[in-house]
Design a protein around this motif. Structure first.
Motif, PDB file in Angstrom:
ATOM      1  N   SER A 133       1.819   7.748  -1.275  1.00  0.00           N
ATOM      2  CA  SER A 133       2.061   6.706  -2.279  1.00  0.00           C
ATOM      3  C   SER A 133       2.017   7.361  -3.669  1.00  0.00           C
ATOM      4  N   PRO A 134       2.501   6.654  -4.696  1.00  0.00           N
ATOM      5  CA  PRO A 134       2.396   7.205  -6.055  1.00  0.00           C
ATOM      6  C   PRO A 134       0.947   7.532  -6.438  1.00  0.00           C
ATOM      7  N   GLU A 135       0.015   6.714  -6.001  1.00  0.00           N
ATOM      8  CA  GLU A 135      -1.394   6.973  -6.314  1.00  0.00           C
ATOM      9  C   GLU A 135      -1.894   8.228  -5.601  1.00  0.00           C
ATOM     10  N   GLN A 136      -1.472   8.404  -4.361  1.00  0.00           N
ATOM     11  CA  GLN A 136      -1.868   9.603  -3.630  1.00  0.00           C
ATOM     12  C   GLN A 136      -1.253  10.858  -4.252  1.00  0.00           C
TER      13      GLN A 136
END
Length: 154
Positions: A133-136
């Motif tokens: 994900s973008p956060e990861q």
């Protein structure tokens, strides 16, 4: 001789460490297999071609190239010999300092790199970026930046 107590890894740290090693090995093996299958070269040789392509004039000293690709001079020399045999890299003595050997990416080598790059990028995307994900990805950027011994951008 070791002095002092060893700070053994906790079960959680051991789990993270082994997961990190496994992920790194899996990624490296996938990229190496893809490049061998599609371009006929190991990932290490692709890394050399990329590094040369990013140098001013597509050329640098063998010493600098070894440092850039994280290779010993002898291992790099062997790899460059293989790339020379394909006509992808050329070596010559520096005119200003005859002790320095320069490695250059040939036009044929640049064409081989350009042909190999799309498949390599697809595999990198498949194995890494498409799974996170973008956060990861932000977290991964923070972690890899903290672990990378090279100086960051100025």
């Amino acid at each position: 001789m070791m002095t002092g107590a060893v700070a053994w890894l906790s079960p959680r740290e051991q789990e993270i460490w082994r997961s990190c090693l496994h992920a790194q090995q899996t990624l490296h093996e996938a990229l190496d297999q893809q490049l061998r299958r599609d371009a006929g070269i190991p990932h290490a040789y692709y890394h050399i071609l990329v590094a040369l392509s990013e140098c001013d004039g597509r050329r640098t000293s063998m010493t600098k190239l070894a440092a850039e690709v994280g290779s010993s001079p002898s291992r790099l020399s062997h790899a460059v010999s293989r790339l020379e045999a394909r006509g992808w890299v050329a070596r010559r003595r520096d005119r200003r300092n005859r002790r320095v050997v320069l490695a250059s990416l040939t036009d044929q080598g640049f064409a081989a790199l350009a042909a190999a790059a799309p498949g390599h990028v697809r595999e990198v995307r498949r194995m890494l970026f498409d799974r996170l994900s973008p956060e990861q990805l932000d977290a991964l950027a923070d972690v890899t930046s903290a672990l990378d011994p090279r100086p960051g951008p100025s």
